[in-house]
Design a protein around this motif. Sequence first.
Motif, PDB file in Angstrom:
ATOM      1  N   SER A 189      42.710  31.276  23.522  1.00 39.85           N
ATOM      2  CA  SER A 189      43.915  31.766  24.184  1.00 39.85           C
ATOM      3  C   SER A 189      44.125  31.056  25.517  1.00 39.85           C
ATOM      4  CB  SER A 189      43.806  33.267  24.431  1.00 39.85           C
ATOM      5  OG  SER A 189      42.864  33.527  25.461  1.00 39.85           O
ATOM      6  N   ARG A 190      45.360  31.118  25.985  1.00 41.21           N
ATOM      7  CA  ARG A 190      45.720  30.545  27.280  1.00 41.21           C
ATOM      8  C   ARG A 190      44.904  31.209  28.391  1.00 41.21           C
ATOM      9  NH1 ARG A 190      49.491  31.472  31.073  1.00 41.21           N
ATOM     10  NH2 ARG A 190      50.492  29.675  31.996  1.00 41.21           N
ATOM     11  N   ARG A 200      46.866  16.734  33.808  1.00 39.91           N
ATOM     12  CA  ARG A 200      48.099  17.503  33.980  1.00 39.91           C
ATOM     13  C   ARG A 200      48.468  18.303  32.735  1.00 39.91           C
ATOM     14  NH1 ARG A 200      52.847  13.983  35.914  1.00 39.91           N
ATOM     15  NH2 ARG A 200      53.742  16.045  35.788  1.00 39.91           N
ATOM     16  N   ALA A 201      47.589  18.344  31.766  1.00 39.76           N
ATOM     17  CA  ALA A 201      47.888  19.058  30.525  1.00 39.76           C
ATOM     18  C   ALA A 201      48.159  20.531  30.822  1.00 39.76           C
ATOM     19  CB  ALA A 201      46.730  18.933  29.545  1.00 39.76           C
ATOM     20  N   PRO A 202      49.230  21.085  30.260  1.00 40.19           N
ATOM     21  CA  PRO A 202      49.512  22.518  30.467  1.00 40.19           C
ATOM     22  C   PRO A 202      48.454  23.384  29.782  1.00 40.19           C
ATOM     23  CG  PRO A 202      51.265  21.446  29.183  1.00 40.19           C
ATOM     24  CD  PRO A 202      50.233  20.407  29.481  1.00 40.19           C
ATOM     25  N   LEU A 203      48.271  24.572  30.314  1.00 34.00           N
ATOM     26  CA  LEU A 203      47.293  25.502  29.753  1.00 34.00           C
ATOM     27  C   LEU A 203      47.538  25.751  28.271  1.00 34.00           C
ATOM     28  CD1 LEU A 203      46.922  28.147  32.606  1.00 34.00           C
ATOM     29  CD2 LEU A 203      45.352  26.308  32.000  1.00 34.00           C
ATOM     30  N   VAL A 221      41.414  29.751  28.620  1.00 34.72           N
ATOM     31  CA  VAL A 221      41.428  28.451  29.297  1.00 34.72           C
ATOM     32  C   VAL A 221      41.543  28.659  30.810  1.00 34.72           C
ATOM     33  CG1 VAL A 221      42.716  26.299  29.628  1.00 34.72           C
ATOM     34  CG2 VAL A 221      42.344  27.185  27.325  1.00 34.72           C
ATOM     35  N   GLN A 222      42.443  29.560  31.231  1.00 32.35           N
ATOM     36  CA  GLN A 222      42.624  29.819  32.665  1.00 32.35           C
ATOM     37  C   GLN A 222      41.337  30.356  33.287  1.00 32.35           C
ATOM     38  OE1 GLN A 222      45.653  29.356  34.704  1.00 32.35           O
ATOM     39  NE2 GLN A 222      43.877  29.354  36.065  1.00 32.35           N
ATOM     40  N   ASN A 223      40.677  31.296  32.611  1.00 32.68           N
ATOM     41  CA  ASN A 223      39.427  31.855  33.131  1.00 32.68           C
ATOM     42  C   ASN A 223      38.335  30.791  33.233  1.00 32.68           C
ATOM     43  OD1 ASN A 223      40.516  34.405  33.388  1.00 32.68           O
ATOM     44  ND2 ASN A 223      39.783  35.095  31.392  1.00 32.68           N
ATOM     45  N   ARG A 224      38.220  29.953  32.200  1.00 37.61           N
ATOM     46  CA  ARG A 224      37.210  28.894  32.226  1.00 37.61           C
ATOM     47  C   ARG A 224      37.505  27.892  33.341  1.00 37.61           C
ATOM     48  NH1 ARG A 224      33.161  28.421  28.173  1.00 37.61           N
ATOM     49  NH2 ARG A 224      33.259  30.379  27.044  1.00 37.61           N
ATOM     50  N   LEU A 225      38.769  27.536  33.474  1.00 33.60           N
ATOM     51  CA  LEU A 225      39.164  26.589  34.503  1.00 33.60           C
ATOM     52  C   LEU A 225      38.885  27.158  35.894  1.00 33.60           C
ATOM     53  CD1 LEU A 225      40.406  23.834  34.946  1.00 33.60           C
ATOM     54  CD2 LEU A 225      42.657  24.871  34.781  1.00 33.60           C
ATOM     55  N   SER A 251      36.474  17.471  28.973  1.00 34.14           N
ATOM     56  CA  SER A 251      36.825  16.238  28.280  1.00 34.14           C
ATOM     57  C   SER A 251      38.346  16.089  28.155  1.00 34.14           C
ATOM     58  CB  SER A 251      36.175  16.215  26.905  1.00 34.14           C
ATOM     59  OG  SER A 251      36.563  15.069  26.199  1.00 34.14           O
ATOM     60  N   PHE A 252      39.026  17.161  27.757  1.00 32.60           N
ATOM     61  CA  PHE A 252      40.493  17.113  27.650  1.00 32.60           C
ATOM     62  C   PHE A 252      41.127  16.859  29.013  1.00 32.60           C
ATOM     63  CE2 PHE A 252      40.068  19.581  23.582  1.00 32.60           C
ATOM     64  CZ  PHE A 252      40.696  18.644  22.777  1.00 32.60           C
ATOM     65  N   LEU A 253      40.581  17.486  30.058  1.00 31.09           N
ATOM     66  CA  LEU A 253      41.141  17.297  31.399  1.00 31.09           C
ATOM     67  C   LEU A 253      40.902  15.884  31.916  1.00 31.09           C
ATOM     68  CD1 LEU A 253      40.287  20.742  32.988  1.00 31.09           C
ATOM     69  CD2 LEU A 253      42.560  19.862  32.414  1.00 31.09           C
ATOM     70  N   ARG A 254      39.802  15.266  31.524  1.00 37.74           N
ATOM     71  CA  ARG A 254      39.572  13.875  31.916  1.00 37.74           C
ATOM     72  C   ARG A 254      40.640  12.978  31.309  1.00 37.74           C
ATOM     73  NH1 ARG A 254      33.209  14.072  31.236  1.00 37.74           N
ATOM     74  NH2 ARG A 254      32.635  14.261  33.416  1.00 37.74           N
ATOM     75  N   ALA A 255      41.031  13.275  30.087  1.00 41.37           N
ATOM     76  CA  ALA A 255      42.050  12.468  29.412  1.00 41.37           C
ATOM     77  C   ALA A 255      43.444  12.748  29.962  1.00 41.37           C
ATOM     78  CB  ALA A 255      42.016  12.737  27.913  1.00 41.37           C
TER      79      ALA A 255
END
Length: 150
Positions: A40-41, A27-30, A44-48, A20-24
């Motif tokens: 944690s950052r 380019r949002a930074p981690l 987010v990186q692992n999920r992405l 949802s955040f990425l749809r909005a």
Amino acid sequence: MTGQDQAKLVFDELDRKLISFLRADGRAPLSKLADALGVSRGTVQNRLDRLLSAGAILGFTIRVREDYESGSFRAIMMIEVVGKSTSQVIRKMRGLPAVVALHTTNGGWDLIAEIRADSLSHFDELLREIRMIDGVLNSETSLMLSSVSG
């Protein structure tokens, strides 16, 4: 991941919020995503990474303000396909740069295409080209005049 692994991917609430955040803001930074999600950052990186490798996220894109391309025409085209030629029609339509989105649907129409043209003559040529594709039986097109959602 293999095809079997992709089928096993189950989204949890964190995955849905991240998407949802990425749809909005694709380019949002981690670090901004991590703060917004309360994790944690690294999480987010692992999920992405997992969502990308599973094919849940196909890529990142931009959204252009509606009035940015003031010389362009946008339209929705509903398309009826003959028999079992949907795959063939989809392949042909994917090759048309003016087709910016293509969806299968239920009801009276088989496909819905969002199309964009830079002039009315280009728009007319495009409609004719789509209607000439083998397997296209019927179509109805509506120009989009303005967007009313925020």
